[in-house]
Scaffold this motif. Sequence first.
Motif, PDB file in Angstrom:
ATOM      1  N   ASP A 146      34.693  43.001  40.377  1.00 22.26           N
ATOM      2  CA  ASP A 146      34.105  42.800  41.589  1.00 22.26           C
ATOM      3  C   ASP A 146      33.918  44.208  42.322  1.00 22.26           C
ATOM      4  O   ASP A 146      34.793  44.536  43.262  1.00 22.26           O
ATOM      5  N   ARG A 162      49.622  39.835  47.182  1.00 19.56           N
ATOM      6  CA  ARG A 162      48.961  40.401  48.382  1.00 19.56           C
ATOM      7  C   ARG A 162      49.657  40.378  49.763  1.00 19.56           C
ATOM      8  O   ARG A 162      49.520  41.354  50.370  1.00 19.56           O
ATOM      9  N   GLU A 163      50.330  39.202  49.782  1.00 21.53           N
ATOM     10  CA  GLU A 163      50.931  39.464  51.274  1.00 21.53           C
ATOM     11  C   GLU A 163      52.174  40.514  51.144  1.00 21.53           C
ATOM     12  O   GLU A 163      52.535  41.007  52.278  1.00 21.53           O
ATOM     13  N   GLU A 197      47.087  32.759  39.185  1.00 23.23           N
ATOM     14  CA  GLU A 197      46.214  32.394  40.456  1.00 23.23           C
ATOM     15  C   GLU A 197      47.279  31.814  41.492  1.00 23.23           C
ATOM     16  O   GLU A 197      46.884  32.118  42.672  1.00 23.23           O
ATOM     17  N   ASP A 236      44.101  47.582  47.942  1.00 22.83           N
ATOM     18  CA  ASP A 236      44.500  48.560  48.920  1.00 22.83           C
ATOM     19  C   ASP A 236      45.884  48.711  49.134  1.00 22.83           C
ATOM     20  O   ASP A 236      46.337  49.892  49.357  1.00 22.83           O
ATOM     21  N   PHE A 240      41.679  40.273  39.426  1.00 22.15           N
ATOM     22  CA  PHE A 240      42.190  40.100  40.901  1.00 22.15           C
ATOM     23  C   PHE A 240      42.857  41.443  41.447  1.00 22.15           C
ATOM     24  O   PHE A 240      43.205  41.398  42.461  1.00 22.15           O
ATOM     25  N   ARG A 255      33.862  44.251  46.551  1.00 21.10           N
ATOM     26  CA  ARG A 255      35.149  44.383  47.397  1.00 21.10           C
ATOM     27  C   ARG A 255      35.828  45.430  47.060  1.00 21.10           C
ATOM     28  O   ARG A 255      36.505  45.910  48.261  1.00 21.10           O
ATOM     29  N   ILE A 294      48.983  35.688  43.003  1.00 19.68           N
ATOM     30  CA  ILE A 294      48.363  36.557  43.685  1.00 19.68           C
ATOM     31  C   ILE A 294      48.441  36.602  45.259  1.00 19.68           C
ATOM     32  O   ILE A 294      48.649  37.571  45.818  1.00 19.68           O
ATOM     33  N   PRO A 295      48.270  35.368  45.832  1.00 20.34           N
ATOM     34  CA  PRO A 295      48.437  35.397  47.060  1.00 20.34           C
ATOM     35  C   PRO A 295      49.804  35.793  47.500  1.00 20.34           C
ATOM     36  O   PRO A 295      49.966  36.559  48.757  1.00 20.34           O
ATOM     37  N   PRO A 328      40.994  43.566  43.489  1.00 15.33           N
ATOM     38  CA  PRO A 328      40.551  43.712  44.710  1.00 15.33           C
ATOM     39  C   PRO A 328      41.670  43.083  45.788  1.00 15.33           C
ATOM     40  O   PRO A 328      41.716  43.494  46.901  1.00 15.33           O
ATOM     41  N   ASP A 329      42.793  42.198  45.378  1.00 16.74           N
ATOM     42  CA  ASP A 329      43.526  41.398  45.989  1.00 16.74           C
ATOM     43  C   ASP A 329      44.888  42.617  46.506  1.00 16.74           C
ATOM     44  O   ASP A 329      45.357  42.390  47.414  1.00 16.74           O
ATOM     45  N   PHE A 330      45.020  43.459  45.725  1.00 17.94           N
ATOM     46  CA  PHE A 330      46.050  44.029  45.856  1.00 17.94           C
ATOM     47  C   PHE A 330      45.654  45.760  45.662  1.00 17.94           C
ATOM     48  O   PHE A 330      46.465  46.481  45.672  1.00 17.94           O
TER      49      PHE A 330
END
Length: 452
Positions: free
Chosen positions: A252, A179-180, A172, A217, A211, A255, A175-176, A213-215
Amino acid sequence: MADALNIIPPAVLRGLADKLYEKRKNSALELEGIVKQLAVAGEREKIRAVINLLTTEFTYSPQANHRKGGLIGLAAVTVGLAREAPQHLEQIVPPVLNSFLDQDGRVRYYACEALYNIAKVVRGEFIVFFNKIFDALCKLSADSDANVQSAAHLLDALVKDIVTEGDQFSIEEFIPLLRERMNVLNPFVRQFLVGWITVLDSVPEIDMLGFLPDFLDGLFNMLSDSSHEIRQQADSALSEFLAEIKNNPNVDFGRMAEILVQRASSPDEFTRLTSIAWINEFVRIGGDQLVPYYADILGAILPLISDKEEKIRVLARETNEELRAIHADPAGGFNIEAMLSIARSQLTSEREGTKIEALHWIGVLLARHRQEVIYYLNAIFDSLLKALSDPSDEVVLLVLEVHASIARDASHFRQLVVFLVHNFRSNHSLLEKRGALIVRRLCVLLDAEHVS
């Protein structure tokens, strides 16, 4: 600092700052022994004083050799502390991490070496610094110095081992940061990122799929990389995730569908192919969760039906048929207005196949949801009338079928006839080329007496 100067012999301090690596190494070994004795004696204050001296006088020194000595010294302290080392990591690790930003490539190299040796001692206790270490490794993976890259690679491998063998890693919190970093274009960084995604996904206790959907793309973005190796790695990771989704469709979908729809219009052929392959699977297994996204999905599918690449066309047609076979309910989020809008927008496409399938969709929606389609008819009627002038006979015949279905209502029948008469008068070319076809076909589809 005075305490530390009393603890560490001057010769050791001089050796740590020597320009020769061997002398720095020998002094570090002596320092390790000193710290080991302090640890056995429980002299924590003195240990902190030693670490503080190494930090302030060495790792932050303007002299490169001092900085190198400080790094090897901090690693030696950690080795000497052994089981006591975790208690001092907050003091030891930050100056090492700071050294990754050093302008001197050799200092950065020794920072990698120092952190490697520190990590070997403390193992899982070191995870508290994971995000900062990951961030540093991400940058070092693209370092201008090949030796630094090599050292960073070894450190990276060790960190991966530590993460996968323990249970202290927080996905958790990670992941941010991931993603960045995902849209970085540097090939070394991209390889680094895909490597970590693959490793973390291999750990059963870490829910990377949740997670995704967070990466996702970012992974799709790598499919168009100029490097074959990166494209291959990204494709391999995506294939693995898609296989996992098939086995465990509790994800998900919404998303991810938004991402896939965007990527389906990519100028890159491989990206389009992968996108439609994912969309195809999503339509099969997405269930109710995907219903609100059907219009967006249709908007992605219709242009691909006429794609220049045959594999994409085949998959798009297959997906289109799968989607059309689903009898979705407006009460479950099926947006008829949005579906009609997408189909209408494709009537002006330059591609015949796309227009034909758009018309099939309007016909299907009319058959299944007539009242709703009639309610939204004003939004599409003009486009349907203009489509009668399409250069393709097949398109015109399908348009006439749709018009005939709509014209079962008297008011729409009159509207159609008025339009045709007006256009035949003003557009002699339409009358000459299509007049007979339009009238004959409407006579077949409707009561001939009404048409005539």
